[in-house]
Scaffold this active site. Sequence first.
Site, PDB file in Angstrom:
ATOM      1  N   LYS A 212       1.237  -2.961  16.077  1.00  0.00           N
ATOM      2  CA  LYS A 212       2.170  -3.687  15.206  1.00  0.00           C
ATOM      3  C   LYS A 212       2.890  -2.692  14.301  1.00  0.00           C
ATOM      4  O   LYS A 212       2.289  -2.120  13.388  1.00  0.00           O
ATOM      5  CB  LYS A 212       1.440  -4.718  14.354  1.00  0.00           C
ATOM      6  CG  LYS A 212       2.353  -5.387  13.304  1.00  0.00           C
ATOM      7  CD  LYS A 212       1.594  -6.288  12.379  1.00  0.00           C
ATOM      8  CE  LYS A 212       2.254  -6.484  11.027  1.00  0.00           C
ATOM      9  NZ  LYS A 212       3.681  -6.343  10.918  1.00  0.00           N
ATOM     10  N   GLU A 293      -4.643   6.177   6.501  1.00  0.00           N
ATOM     11  CA  GLU A 293      -3.968   7.060   5.538  1.00  0.00           C
ATOM     12  C   GLU A 293      -3.083   6.157   4.707  1.00  0.00           C
ATOM     13  O   GLU A 293      -2.263   5.403   5.242  1.00  0.00           O
ATOM     14  CB  GLU A 293      -3.162   8.138   6.268  1.00  0.00           C
ATOM     15  CG  GLU A 293      -2.611   9.215   5.344  1.00  0.00           C
ATOM     16  CD  GLU A 293      -1.154   9.005   5.016  1.00  0.00           C
ATOM     17  OE1 GLU A 293      -0.873   8.702   3.828  1.00  0.00           O
ATOM     18  OE2 GLU A 293      -0.307   9.140   5.905  1.00  0.00           O
ATOM     19  N   CYS A 327       4.736   9.793   2.297  1.00  0.00           N
ATOM     20  CA  CYS A 327       3.407   9.682   1.683  1.00  0.00           C
ATOM     21  C   CYS A 327       3.117  10.911   0.841  1.00  0.00           C
ATOM     22  O   CYS A 327       2.352  10.853  -0.118  1.00  0.00           O
ATOM     23  CB  CYS A 327       2.327   9.543   2.762  1.00  0.00           C
ATOM     24  SG  CYS A 327       2.638   8.251   3.956  1.00  0.00           S
ATOM     25  N   GLU A 425       2.177   4.571  -7.878  1.00  0.00           N
ATOM     26  CA  GLU A 425       2.996   4.992  -6.747  1.00  0.00           C
ATOM     27  C   GLU A 425       4.276   4.159  -6.704  1.00  0.00           C
ATOM     28  O   GLU A 425       4.237   2.934  -6.701  1.00  0.00           O
ATOM     29  CB  GLU A 425       2.225   4.810  -5.434  1.00  0.00           C
ATOM     30  CG  GLU A 425       3.004   5.306  -4.223  1.00  0.00           C
ATOM     31  CD  GLU A 425       2.286   5.038  -2.911  1.00  0.00           C
ATOM     32  OE1 GLU A 425       2.337   5.907  -2.032  1.00  0.00           O
ATOM     33  OE2 GLU A 425       1.681   3.960  -2.772  1.00  0.00           O
TER      34      GLU A 425
END
Length: 543
Positions: A212, A293, A327, A425
């Site tokens: 997905k 991750e 990231c 973040e």
Amino acid sequence: MPKGIFNVPAPINEPIKNYAPGSPERKELQAMLKELRSKQIEVPMYIGGNEIKSGVKVRMAPPHDHKHTLGFFHRSDKKHVGLAIKAAMSAKKKWGELAWEHRASIFLKAADLIAGPYRAKLNAATMLGQSKNAYQAEIDSACEIIDFLRFNVKYMTDIYSQQPNSSPGMWNRLEWRPLEGFIYALTPFNFTAIAGNLPTSCAMMGNVVVWKPSNTQVYSANVLMEIFKKAGVPDGVINLIYPTGPDAADVVFAHPDFAGIHYTGSTAVFQNIWKTIGSNIHNYKTYPRIVGETGGKDFILAHPSADPKVVATAISRGAFEYQGQKCSAASRAYIPKNIWKEVKETVLADLKSMKMGPTEDFGNFINAVIDEASFNKLASYIDAAKKDKKAEIIAGGKYDKSKGYFIEPTIIQAKDPFYVTMCEELFGPVLTVYVYDDKKFDETVKILDKTSNYALTGCIIAQDRYAIEKASKMLANAAGNFYINDKPTGAVVGQQPFGGARGSGTNDKAGAMINLLRWVSPRTIKETWVPPTNYRYPFLEKE
């Protein structure tokens, strides 16, 4: 049938093309961008050998030109998730039994297809669907995915070659089996290479996969699937579907054959997935592998001995390439007062020279953020900083979504090292800087280490080797990828295996053998040549 211990081609990092004016790769890419923009496509699901269209269509558009329609993909429902699992399990036995060299051949062919005839198409799809400029697309959807495929084949053979010692009279063998069940690959929008690596690294080891992708990466995922099919990945080995997250979770994590998840995405989603797997653990045939991750609050730490221009370049590239949507992107920086003036002047000059606009114009360094939700989130943080006495916007701060989701590269100077944008973040072109007293380096390092629960990437910039050693030790657990005198981005497969711990994931290092080991279940086989026929040991005999 020929037999042998086969050596795979030695992997070498794919050379990066520069797309300079007049270069053949630039002309080819520009022509492909024009071709893809000129038509609308319908992206089906790929389940087993079937291309399935649900009739529930979701529009795809470039983030930098959201009124233009690239096409539509067909939304999957729970029924399609179940069909994908069934197709995977039907393909499992034959795929798992296929000799490893034939699996290797398929993925080496996929790498060559991307390096050659599909390079422009995959890069153009990434540029249009994910708003990456030509260079950012090249290092991602060309070079990195090629490297993943070629290096992972080598790591696969290295794993298979790891065998135990044998004492006299026996032969000990280690069989590296695929996991018992199917793998769920849940992939992000920001790297086409990650979207390709998460399902293929599992499949390479003999597993079958339900994949997905992010809704905002389906456009290039469709090209990847075309490549995989062209390379010879058998029907059912990798099944590509587009359900909502909750619909997928309801079916996948309740299935007894669920054997593992390979994930890149947000920390909150990953933690919820882990919790769901834990609550269903009694339903599974085996303990699932959980590899993820997740987020980062990546840092630049400058020492008073640092070269200001090195620091400035690390900021300009590390924070603002691909709009900070990596990231690994730098989102907080700690700069000593003694070099701050020069660092600030250099960065502001850099930002003034950066052009922002659509990816089709190769002169644009900055493009759009991925979607309206991201745009609105970033705009809200910027607006809050404008009103807050604890912060000052010293660069950027403007945004506009009338044509595309454009956020100016923005720098916030925080008076408090625990200011909200130093901790949370944001995932966009927003960097927060804290200027510290030159004499308080040790204290600042301690603050840095406890400011965030993330531990993905970070860097130390210094000329003083004692300071470098000190920071490396003090920040041993603050970053899974730690850089010395460089920006905290740009990990290369085979050179800097990528991943972090703490709130940033399981640190199973994409681009390394470590990751592939997660997708096998070893079986030890001991064969004895002349087995004993009496249970009695010598010590039992009388004197």
